[in-house]
Design an enzyme around this catalytic site. Structure first.
Site, short mmCIF file in Angstrom:
data_model
loop_
_atom_site.label_atom_id
_atom_site.label_comp_id
_atom_site.label_asym_id
_atom_site.label_seq_id
_atom_site.Cartn_x
_atom_site.Cartn_y
_atom_site.Cartn_z
N GLU A 85 0.64 -1.33 -0.23
CA GLU A 85 -0.01 0.03 -0.38
C GLU A 85 0.85 0.54 0.06
O GLU A 85 0.06 2.09 -0.57
CB GLU A 85 -0.80 -0.40 1.10
CG GLU A 85 -1.64 1.28 1.80
CD GLU A 85 -3.19 0.86 2.16
OE1 GLU A 85 -3.46 2.06 3.07
OE2 GLU A 85 -3.52 -0.50 3.05
N ASP A 86 2.01 1.71 0.73
CA ASP A 86 2.52 2.61 1.04
C ASP A 86 3.91 2.52 0.16
O ASP A 86 4.92 4.05 0.20
CB ASP A 86 2.99 2.47 2.10
CG ASP A 86 1.26 2.92 3.84
OD1 ASP A 86 0.43 3.56 2.37
OD2 ASP A 86 1.47 2.61 4.29
#
Length: 680
Positions: A85-86
């Protein structure tokens, strides 16, 4: 990275490893180190709002899971749960390097990429659906997410205020109920209390203060109880572990609000838990408790014979203990206690290299229905509303005429019962008997009811059933049937339903979409208000005496027949009788006004003395308010009770008045007459 920072982080990793080895000596520590190093490098240069390195967050999530004694794969996935996600990491990289099982867990907790033409509610619904569908495949997905939410709530103070509220609201509405549904009471209680502190800080502080004040007295009381029970069990040769049971703040708040009770009226403020060796010992201990103190009628529950759907097992009873105080007692075995605390997570105790089987989900029908629930919903808001309804774990147990036990959600109706028996029974339901009496299909069932469904060949579902059915399974089947078989008359009735309601109400000229907000601007003589709905102010509004809402109160509107819109506090007991007509509720918000004044009835208690009433009246007059009515009464024991109807501008204004009155000599209490909770 400095050598000092590296040492600190390695020491944190070593703490995690030490915790894991304490309950699982066979843990794959090499894999754990490899996953940690990979996550650390992926998040290199990233920091949290607190300023600390980002890797601290996944590490803390791993520690939370280790405290639940989860398997190594789950903890490894937690260490890397944000890398897709990051960071620039892809699922393909995770799958190639760490295997399919790890990729499934990480993908399950990864948010769906934001799409510009989707609202926040739609994105939230899609992400929740994705995560819950992955949970059906592997229950550990939601366990990781709950640990993630727990650490996020522990550090929520670094978020902007408005985001704190939004995150806490989602936790209270979605994630804490999911944890409770899974039987993970330790996690659910922590999430509830942390969210409670953000959303209702004043109420949180009020309850915490009361608990702190009564703690010494409570501990002394429970000490005597433990000594009495231990002595009696020893006489009959039974060994058991007896402890006081801590009450969580939000649980107290919820009971006070739902049951309109004062703090001292909550039964389980004084509670003990008794842990035994064998199931038969649980019932023996129950007998001892009931010989020591008189049980309260209707307060005994046997969750050992009939476990909750989240696997919870225990005996519950409430007795009139020493000094006439209600005392709640829970009795269970050690194994039951582990399951009660950790729920579904207890399936992974010391169990390495095992994959969850279908049997793990035999009592978690809710998760299997998620996809059907999503498909049957018209939009994201409907999906979220249905999801929230299904998440609350309160249950009832009813019986078929032949004595079979059927579990249903609290508030369930004969229609829910019919579909729980069989889909075909539900499709042909035409009526119902409860305890041998014919009842409407919208009747709410209670535990212990004997329910019989009446069927007809010509019977079929109605769109009106969707207004009161409780279970997602029933809603899905009703919607599916309606889509397939709805007649032209049904379609016409559904389309004209809203216009018919508008004809019955004086607000017919005003179009009020479900999402519309009504702003309450001004009150005149306590009966009418100028409000705006899309710029239209000609809407009749009433502020009822049952709860006396004023600016600052959390309120909701109800479209009445013939009297416009009545505005109630959301905590108003009167709303309970209106719950069956949810389509007539509408969102309302206060609009700022320096001229508005609202009547509020208050009570002032004190020890009587000369000029006490005069001093109170004088103090009120100095607070920019009018006294519309005043009553005084001498009470036994030299006490005095004054009742006033005041004009106030807001809750903040009333708080100032109450604070001034409370400072007067001999005054002991100030509170609203329609609220049992004393205002601070």
């Amino acid at each position: 990275m400095s050598e000092f920072e590296l040492k600190i982080r390695r020491r944190d990793l070593d703490s995690l490893i030490e915790l894991i080895l304490s309950y699982n000596p066979q843990a794959d520590i090499d894999l754990l180190r490899s996953c940690y190093i990979y996550a650390e490098e992926a998040h290199q240069g990233q920091t949290r709002l607190s300023g600390e390195p980002y890797i601290i967050h996944p590490l803390e999530v791993g520690i939370i899971l280790a405290s639940l004694k989860m398997d190594t794969i789950t903890i490894c996935a937690a260490l890397m749960h944000d890398v897709v996600e990051d960071t620039g990491t892809t699922l393909e990289i995770i799958r190639e390097r760490f295997g399919e099982e790890m990729a499934i867990l990480i993908d399950g907790v990864t948010k769906i990429s934001y799409i510009k033409n989707k609202s926040r509610a739609s994105a939230q619904a899609d992400t929740l659906r994705k995560m819950l569908m992955a949970t059906v495949r592997d229950i550990r997905v939601i366990i990781i997410k709950l640990a993630d939410k727990t650490h996020n709530m522990r550090t929520i103070m670094f978020q902007p205020i408005e985001k704190q509220y939004r995150i806490a609201r989602e936790v209270l509405d979605i994630y804490a109920p999911i944890a409770r549904r899974l039987g993970m009471t330790r996690i659910s209680s922590d999430l509830e209390d942390m969210a409670f502190h953000v959303i209702y800080k004043e109420e949180y502080d009020y309850i915490r203060e009361l608990l702190a004040q009564k703690e010494p007295e409570r501990e002394q009381y429970l000490k005597k109880i433990r000594e009495t029970v231990t002595s009696r069990l020893s006489e009959i040769g039974l060994e058991a572990e007896i402890s006081g049971r801590a009450k969580h703040y939000f649980s107290i708040f919820r009971k006070m609000k739902l049951n309109n009770k004062d703090f001292d009226e909550i039964y389980d403020l004084r509670a003990i838990r008794i842990i035994t060796h064998e199931v038969r010992d649980c019932y023996a201990v129950l007998g001892v408790i009931h010989t020591l103190w008189t049980p309260l009628a209707g307060r005994f529950k046997d969750y050992i014979a009939v476990p909750k759907t989240n696997m919870y097992q225990s005996l519950h009873t409430t007795v009139i203990g020493p000094e006439g105080h209600p005392l709640e007692v829970q009795i269970r075995t050690r194994e039951m206690h582990e399951t009660a605390i950790m729920g579904i997570a207890s399936h992974w105790l010391y169990k390495e290299n095992r994959k969850p089987s279908a049997g793990d989900y035999r009592d978690l029908e809710f998760f299997r229905n998620i996809n059907k629930l999503y498909e049957s919903s018209n939009d994201s808001r409907e999906f979220l509303n249905d999801l929230k309804m299904d998440l609350y774990e309160d249950e009832i147990f009813v019986f078929t005429p032949k004595g079979k036990i059927i579990r249903l959600g609290k508030g369930a109706t004969p229609v829910d019962f019919a579909f729980a028996i069989h889909s075909e029974v539900g499709f042909h339901t035409s009526g119902a008997r409860v305890n041998n009496k014919i009842v409407p299909l919208r009747t709410r069932l209670n535990s212990g009811d004997i329910v019989e469904v009446l069927t007809s060949k010509t019977g079929h579902p109605s769109a009106s059933w969707l207004k009161y059915v409780k279970s997602s399974g029933a809603r899905y089947k009703i919607r599916a049937w309606l889509r397939k078989n709805r007649s032209k008359d049904d379609e016409a009735a559904q389309k004209s339903g809203e216009s018919k309601k508008r004809k019955e109400a004086p607000t017919a000229a005003v179009k009020i979409p479900e999402e519309e907000q009504i702003k309450i601007r001004r009150v005149s003589n306590g009966s009418q208000s100028a409000i705006s709905v899309d710029g239209d102010k000609n809407v009749l509004i009433r502020l009822p005496q049952c709860c006396q809402p004023i600016p600052g109160d959390d309120v909701i509107g109800f479209i009445t027949r013939g009297r416009g819109i009545t505005v109630h506090k959301r905590s108003c007991p009167s709303l309970k009788r209106l719950e069956r007509e949810k389509e007539r509720f509408i969102k309302v918000v206060w609009e700022k006004s320096d001229k508005a004044a609202y009547p509020v009835k208050i009570a002032v208690e004190g020890v009587d003395r000369p000029n006490l009433l005069k001093d109170v009246a004088d103090e009120i007059s100095l607070c920019s308010t009018n006294i519309l009515k005043a009553e005084a009464e001498a009470k036994p024991g030299g006490n005095a009770l004054f009742k006033f109807t005041l004009q106030v501008k807001s809750n903040e204004h009333f708080g100032e008045i109450a604070s001034k009155i409370r400072q007067i000599k001999n005054i002991t209490n100030v509170y609203k007459l329609n609220e049992k909770v004393t205002l601070k």
